[in-house]
Design a protein around this motif. Structure first.
Motif, short mmCIF file in Angstrom:
data_model
loop_
_atom_site.label_atom_id
_atom_site.label_comp_id
_atom_site.label_asym_id
_atom_site.label_seq_id
_atom_site.Cartn_x
_atom_site.Cartn_y
_atom_site.Cartn_z
N GLU A 27 0.85 -1.20 0.00
CA GLU A 27 0.00 0.00 0.00
C GLU A 27 0.88 1.24 0.00
O GLU A 27 1.81 1.36 0.80
CB GLU A 27 -0.92 0.01 1.22
CG GLU A 27 -1.84 1.23 1.26
CD GLU A 27 -2.80 1.20 2.43
OE1 GLU A 27 -3.02 2.26 3.04
OE2 GLU A 27 -3.34 0.11 2.71
N LEU A 28 0.58 2.16 -0.90
CA LEU A 28 1.33 3.41 -1.03
C LEU A 28 0.35 4.58 -1.02
O LEU A 28 -0.81 4.44 -1.40
CB LEU A 28 2.13 3.41 -2.33
CG LEU A 28 3.10 2.23 -2.53
CD1 LEU A 28 3.64 2.23 -3.94
CD2 LEU A 28 4.23 2.30 -1.52
N SER A 29 0.85 5.73 -0.62
CA SER A 29 -0.03 6.88 -0.55
C SER A 29 0.43 8.06 -1.37
O SER A 29 -0.36 8.92 -1.74
CB SER A 29 -0.18 7.34 0.91
OG SER A 29 1.05 7.87 1.39
N ALA A 30 1.75 8.14 -1.65
CA ALA A 30 2.32 9.31 -2.33
C ALA A 30 1.98 10.59 -1.58
O ALA A 30 1.88 11.67 -2.17
CB ALA A 30 1.84 9.40 -3.78
N GLY A 31 1.80 10.48 -0.28
CA GLY A 31 1.55 11.65 0.55
C GLY A 31 0.13 12.14 0.52
O GLY A 31 -0.18 13.22 1.05
N ALA A 32 -0.78 11.40 -0.11
CA ALA A 32 -2.17 11.85 -0.20
C ALA A 32 -3.09 10.64 -0.22
O ALA A 32 -2.72 9.55 -0.63
CB ALA A 32 -2.38 12.69 -1.46
N ALA A 77 2.56 -4.10 -6.64
CA ALA A 77 3.12 -5.42 -6.30
C ALA A 77 4.63 -5.36 -6.44
O ALA A 77 5.14 -4.99 -7.50
CB ALA A 77 2.54 -6.49 -7.22
N ILE A 78 5.34 -5.73 -5.38
CA ILE A 78 6.79 -5.63 -5.36
C ILE A 78 7.38 -6.98 -4.97
O ILE A 78 7.07 -7.51 -3.89
CB ILE A 78 7.26 -4.55 -4.38
CG1 ILE A 78 6.63 -3.20 -4.75
CG2 ILE A 78 8.79 -4.46 -4.36
CD1 ILE A 78 6.97 -2.08 -3.78
N PRO A 79 8.22 -7.58 -5.80
CA PRO A 79 8.87 -8.85 -5.45
C PRO A 79 9.83 -8.67 -4.28
O PRO A 79 10.23 -7.55 -3.95
CB PRO A 79 9.62 -9.23 -6.74
CG PRO A 79 8.93 -8.48 -7.83
CD PRO A 79 8.51 -7.19 -7.19
N PRO A 128 5.56 -7.74 -16.17
CA PRO A 128 5.29 -6.37 -15.75
C PRO A 128 5.18 -6.26 -14.24
O PRO A 128 4.89 -7.23 -13.54
CB PRO A 128 3.93 -6.08 -16.39
CG PRO A 128 3.24 -7.42 -16.40
CD PRO A 128 4.35 -8.41 -16.70
N SER A 129 5.43 -5.05 -13.73
CA SER A 129 5.00 -4.72 -12.39
C SER A 129 3.50 -4.49 -12.43
O SER A 129 2.94 -4.14 -13.47
CB SER A 129 5.72 -3.46 -11.89
OG SER A 129 7.12 -3.67 -11.84
N LEU A 130 2.85 -4.68 -11.28
CA LEU A 130 1.39 -4.60 -11.24
C LEU A 130 0.95 -3.44 -10.35
O LEU A 130 1.45 -3.29 -9.23
CB LEU A 130 0.81 -5.91 -10.70
CG LEU A 130 -0.69 -6.14 -10.89
CD1 LEU A 130 -1.02 -6.31 -12.37
CD2 LEU A 130 -1.14 -7.37 -10.10
N ILE A 131 0.02 -2.62 -10.86
CA ILE A 131 -0.50 -1.49 -10.10
C ILE A 131 -2.02 -1.57 -10.04
O ILE A 131 -2.67 -1.99 -11.00
CB ILE A 131 -0.05 -0.15 -10.72
CG1 ILE A 131 -0.34 1.02 -9.78
CG2 ILE A 131 -0.68 0.09 -12.08
CD1 ILE A 131 0.30 2.33 -10.22
N ASP A 132 -2.56 -1.19 -8.89
CA ASP A 132 -4.00 -1.06 -8.69
C ASP A 132 -4.21 0.29 -8.02
O ASP A 132 -3.82 0.49 -6.87
CB ASP A 132 -4.53 -2.19 -7.82
CG ASP A 132 -6.06 -2.18 -7.67
OD1 ASP A 132 -6.66 -1.11 -7.89
OD2 ASP A 132 -6.62 -3.22 -7.32
N ARG A 133 -4.78 1.24 -8.75
CA ARG A 133 -4.92 2.59 -8.22
C ARG A 133 -6.10 2.74 -7.26
O ARG A 133 -6.28 3.81 -6.68
CB ARG A 133 -5.03 3.60 -9.36
CG ARG A 133 -3.74 3.74 -10.14
CD ARG A 133 -3.74 4.97 -11.04
NE ARG A 133 -2.42 5.15 -11.64
CZ ARG A 133 -2.02 4.56 -12.76
NH1 ARG A 133 -2.86 3.76 -13.40
NH2 ARG A 133 -0.81 4.76 -13.24
#
Length: 213
Positions: A115-120, A127-129, A141-146
């Motif tokens: 889980e990331l926030s980027a400050g907001a 997903a990070i190995p 690919p790396s995987l992102i879910d916004r």
């Protein structure tokens, strides 16, 4: 199905990455933002209505995170070796709205949900190995879910660049194609035989058709 979200130039420094894109495409990439959770920062370039280019590097002004950075950026030796060998477009990110379901089947390849926030708020997920390495040594690919966050494309200026083709070279093309089929990637990169793992993107620009590598 996970689908292409953005391409990633993984650079020793942000200035190196921006200069490389300028040399390949003749375009000055606008600054993107810092990633407080990861100790990195980026520049971003719109490549169409649903895809963009990112140049990413460690942020020397940011504190080192307690966990591994994404895109293998903690391993600066490998980053620099790849850079000097001409392999600069080294990653890509696929988006999904079903990260939990995808990782339940393929987490051993794509990594663990972070889980990331980027400050907001609201947060987003990546997903990070283990160790922050690139998935499948950069082939997957790396995987992102916004989550509930809006995609960044709407805020990017349109500088007239459009992705036409995205391809990977690999010594075992059949293995790569099977991997993309297993991961159920929608519209994966074209796969060609080559001596090493290498990505190329053909991009239409105001100055004509250019290649990014």
């Amino acid at each position: 199905m996970p689908t292409l979200d953005h391409l990633t130039v993984i650079a020793p420094t942000l200035a190196d990455g921006v200069a490389h894109v300028r040399g390949c495409l003749g375009i000055e990439m606008p600054y993107g933002r810092q990633h407080p959770d990861m100790g990195t920062h980026n520049h971003l370039l719109k490549l169409g209505e649903d895809v963009y280019l990112e140049v990413i590097a460690t942020d020397p002004a940011a504190p080192r995170p307690a966990h591994a950075r994404w895109f293998g950026l903690d391993d600066q030796t490998t980053v620099r070796e790849a850079w000097l060998s001409g392999r600069r477009l080294r990653g890509w990110v696929a988006r999904t709205q079903r990260m939990d379901a995808v990782l339940a089947r393929h987490g051993h390849i794509l990594g663990h949900k972070t889980e990331l926030s980027a400050g907001a708020a609201p947060p987003y997920f990546f997903a990070i190995p283990p160790g922050g390495t690139l998935p499948a040594a950069g082939v997957a690919p790396s995987l992102i879910d916004r989550g509930q966050r809006p995609p960044p494309l709407a805020a990017m200026p349109d500088l007239g660049a459009r992705l036409l083709r995205f391809a990977i070279e690999h010594p075992d093309p059949a293995m790569v194609q099977d991997l993309y089929a297993t991961l159920e990637i929608a519209n994966p990169p074209q796969v060609h035989r080559g001596d090493t793992v290498r990505y190329r993107a053909e991009i239409e620009t105001p100055g004509g058709l250019k290649t990014l590598y």
